[in-house]
Motif scaffolding. Sequence first.
Motif, short mmCIF file in Angstrom:
data_model
loop_
_atom_site.label_atom_id
_atom_site.label_comp_id
_atom_site.label_asym_id
_atom_site.label_seq_id
_atom_site.Cartn_x
_atom_site.Cartn_y
_atom_site.Cartn_z
N HIS A 5 1.78 11.30 -0.85
CA HIS A 5 1.70 12.69 -1.31
C HIS A 5 0.25 13.19 -1.16
CE1 HIS A 5 2.81 16.36 -3.31
NE2 HIS A 5 3.65 15.88 -4.19
N GLN A 6 -0.70 12.31 -1.44
CA GLN A 6 -2.11 12.69 -1.23
C GLN A 6 -2.41 12.81 0.27
OE1 GLN A 6 -4.45 9.65 -3.24
NE2 GLN A 6 -3.75 10.27 -5.28
N LEU A 7 -1.86 11.87 1.05
CA LEU A 7 -2.15 11.81 2.48
C LEU A 7 -1.72 13.07 3.21
CD1 LEU A 7 -3.03 10.08 4.95
CD2 LEU A 7 -0.69 9.18 5.03
N VAL A 8 -0.51 13.54 2.94
CA VAL A 8 0.01 14.68 3.70
C VAL A 8 -0.67 15.99 3.32
CG1 VAL A 8 2.22 13.56 4.15
CG2 VAL A 8 2.01 15.11 2.19
N ARG A 9 -1.55 15.94 2.33
CA ARG A 9 -2.34 17.13 2.03
C ARG A 9 -3.41 17.38 3.10
NH1 ARG A 9 -1.83 18.84 -3.26
NH2 ARG A 9 -3.11 20.57 -2.58
N SER A 24 -12.41 8.59 -4.56
CA SER A 24 -11.00 8.59 -4.19
C SER A 24 -10.26 7.54 -5.00
CB SER A 24 -10.82 8.18 -2.73
OG SER A 24 -11.34 9.14 -1.89
N GLN A 25 -8.95 7.72 -5.08
CA GLN A 25 -8.19 6.68 -5.77
C GLN A 25 -8.19 5.43 -4.89
OE1 GLN A 25 -4.54 8.04 -7.47
NE2 GLN A 25 -4.11 6.07 -8.44
N TRP A 26 -8.16 4.27 -5.53
CA TRP A 26 -8.27 2.98 -4.83
C TRP A 26 -7.29 2.85 -3.67
CZ3 TRP A 26 -3.92 -0.04 -4.66
CH2 TRP A 26 -2.89 0.34 -5.53
#
Lengths: 226, 226, 226, 226
Positions: free
Chosen positions: A77-81, A175-177
């Motif tokens: 979900h973070q990546l596709v941002r 960033s988150q781990w």
Amino acid sequence: MIRVIILSKTENPMEVLYLAARTSRYVGDFDTQLKVKPKESEKEKLVRNLVKWGHLSILEHVSFVFGIEGISRVTSHQLVRHRLASYTQQSQRYASMKDNNLIIPPSIQRNSEALKIMKDIEKKTMDAYHKLCTLGIPMEDARYLLPHGLDTRIVMTMNMRELWNTCSVRLCTLSQWEILSLFEEVRKAVGTVSPFLASLLQAQCLHLGKCPEDTPCEVLISAKKA
Amino acid sequence: MIRVIILSKTENPMEVLYLAARTSRYVGDFDTQLKVKPKESEKEKLVRNLVKWGHLSILEHVSFVFGIEGISRVTSHQLVRHRLASYTQQSQRYASMKDNNLIIPPSIQRNSEALKIMKDIEKKTMDAYHKLCTLGIPMEDARYLLPHGLDTRIVMTMNMRELWNTCSVRLCTLSQWEILSLFEEVRKAVGTVSPFLASLLQAQCLHLGKCPEDTPCEVLISAKKA
Amino acid sequence: MIRVIILSKTENPMEVLYLAARTSRYVGDFDTQLKVKPKESEKEKLVRNLVKWGHLSILEHVSFVFGIEGISRVTSHQLVRHRLASYTQQSQRYASMKDNNLIIPPSIQRNSEALKIMKDIEKKTMDAYHKLCTLGIPMEDARYLLPHGLDTRIVMTMNMRELWNTCSVRLCTLSQWEILSLFEEVRKAVGTVSPFLASLLQAQCLHLGKCPEDTPCEVLISAKKA
Amino acid sequence: MIRVIILSKTENPMEVLYLAARTSRYVGDFDTQLKVKPKESEKEKLVRNLVKWGHLSILEHVSFVFGIEGISRVTSHQLVRHRLASYTQQSQRYASMKDNNLIIPPSIQRNSEALKIMKDIEKKTMDAYHKLCTLGIPMEDARYLLPHGLDTRIVMTMNMRELWNTCSVRLCTLSQWEILSLFEEVRKAVGTVSPFLASLLQAQCLHLGKCPEDTPCEVLISAKKA
């Protein structure tokens, strides 16, 4: 376990970058331009300088197609941002999640009580998911109870300019781990094709020489010592 | 003379498209998925169906890097309006235009009086350009008098989805002749890599089965006869 | 003379930015969030900090619709290379250029011999253009002999994030004079709506504290003195 | 309950669209062009025709800023795949989820046994989430066990062209029920500003006059009857 493989890429990336980089000032046609065969070190020098000066647009001519697996849907979900890239993800509408696993964060791995809770929820939610499917609830609806940590697979095509931008942000220790680990694996995968291109991909503080958030971490401090 | 060559491209385009197309419904990992080796015809069938149903996103995973020369700046100005692509163009700030030529539209080629006027302007403007440069005017300013028809070179990276979209519009006979010819050459260039992929690139009326502008031309009429 | 007017914009830009900025950490619904009415200075402080830290995405929620006239097609060709914006330009296919004027660069204005050449070319090319039109050549083809310096009009919609990015590059003194002037006018136009938002738009050296091209000009030097 | 409100929008949307639509063929300056004050019906007619002919680019000059709440993260993950828009979402890294609720799909609402399982999972996962937080697990890691159906809030800015595209796909009955409902609410919200603009937003079959997937549903069948 995050796994990143290179499914495909632009052919001859360094040749493409060198040719594109010289096109704006070149007087002559492509046939003539293609006859120039510079040494690898010369191509790298030109590209490194352009990146240093902030002329990043030529990096768009080279793309990588990554196969990514073993990441959670928290991270997808973070990546596709990152919108300047192309994604095809395993669907929870059309693929059954029966063989998918829960990604467990290190902070939970290290805490036995928390780990027990997590394992318990994994079992309960997977059982409930199967039960709903048995009751005739469509997979796309049964998925509403699946935990965010469940793993997913995704094909991602990203060009070198957007890899540069994304790594600037995602290799930062704020960033988150999990997404940080993902982009470390992405960088490693690029390195199997070209150690030079991988070397361009860094946290933004290493490009800027300072932490934009004014909370410098050890990444910048070690870099300054080295 | 417009010339389009393929400088580079995504490796194994049909394998990439097939793999991406199956990822959303696939239960298993990439290693297992990569072991599947379908026949060419099966890959083509899957991609053709997805395109027909309007599921175009998988086409983004395959890009081509084109070298384009012999187009006017009339056309390059139209071309770069397609924003989902990457361009590196010969600069009129940094490259002297002394060896560049004027592109002459067919309507002028066919009219001897018009052609004479055009040739006369070409000579006068090129002479004036050189004179300004001799007077110490920077190339980037001397260029203000250069005609729009002067040719340019450009490296363009575009993925198959955007090629599909752009060809839909630019292969329409309402496009100006030069950009229409350019995309016919682009399609031919794609055809040297994959006749199948080139076959997907068509004017929008052939996708829609009707002319959206309600002024159907012979392209659609011939297609309906065939 | 470049002229930039604001044709429209997002309503209540500072309210939108403040609300968006607080959404990621806010626990509650929009109705509750909208009841918060901070002072102008508080909104500005939050936005300024986010920009300083590099969290630019919230700036995308505010856009301006600019009417731009009196720029050359040299500059419009450079302008539309900024792909994260929307443009509608006066067409040379469908609008006659009989009332358009040639933009004359300052280096030519200052050189009487060069200026004479330029004026001469303006007259000759405009005469030739009209002659071609009289001969029945379509405007879209007659335009091949028009000089790049001929002026154009364009409606441009750009959000604050892309204005920030574009000004970073185009307010740099390495940009060509005309596009630099254009973005000075764009910044002034934004300033008529919000001096605060205009103050965010600066050459990149002023954001970075250094010249990325390693050739610092007086912009940076004066800023460091001040 | 999905709720969509308009937080802001481009001022005077119909005036902006009409002005932009006429810019390409207009000979004259913006001041003169702005003096033209057509009737509402004339503006609508021009815009409707351009959309019918597929000339969608002018629609980009008008944007809406939506506040969306009461959607699940299943749907927000689908939503942010529409890349030509701007999103600011409630973060599960920085905001506690203690007051968030599980969205329950209609297929589960209708099935008492399934509903009981779902409610049970909601309670167990929320309890476990709080327990992990109490144990010192960061919220960003505790969230790995939260169900996908948990609700979220998001600020979305999308221009009319991308609304047109997105509604084409998401108002299709092959979309999942929740994102279809979301875009029905989005269309209603646009309708509070301009019933005309809302009327442009439809499932693609209604634009095409046929179902591209060759499985026409009652939407198209009713439209053909009407």
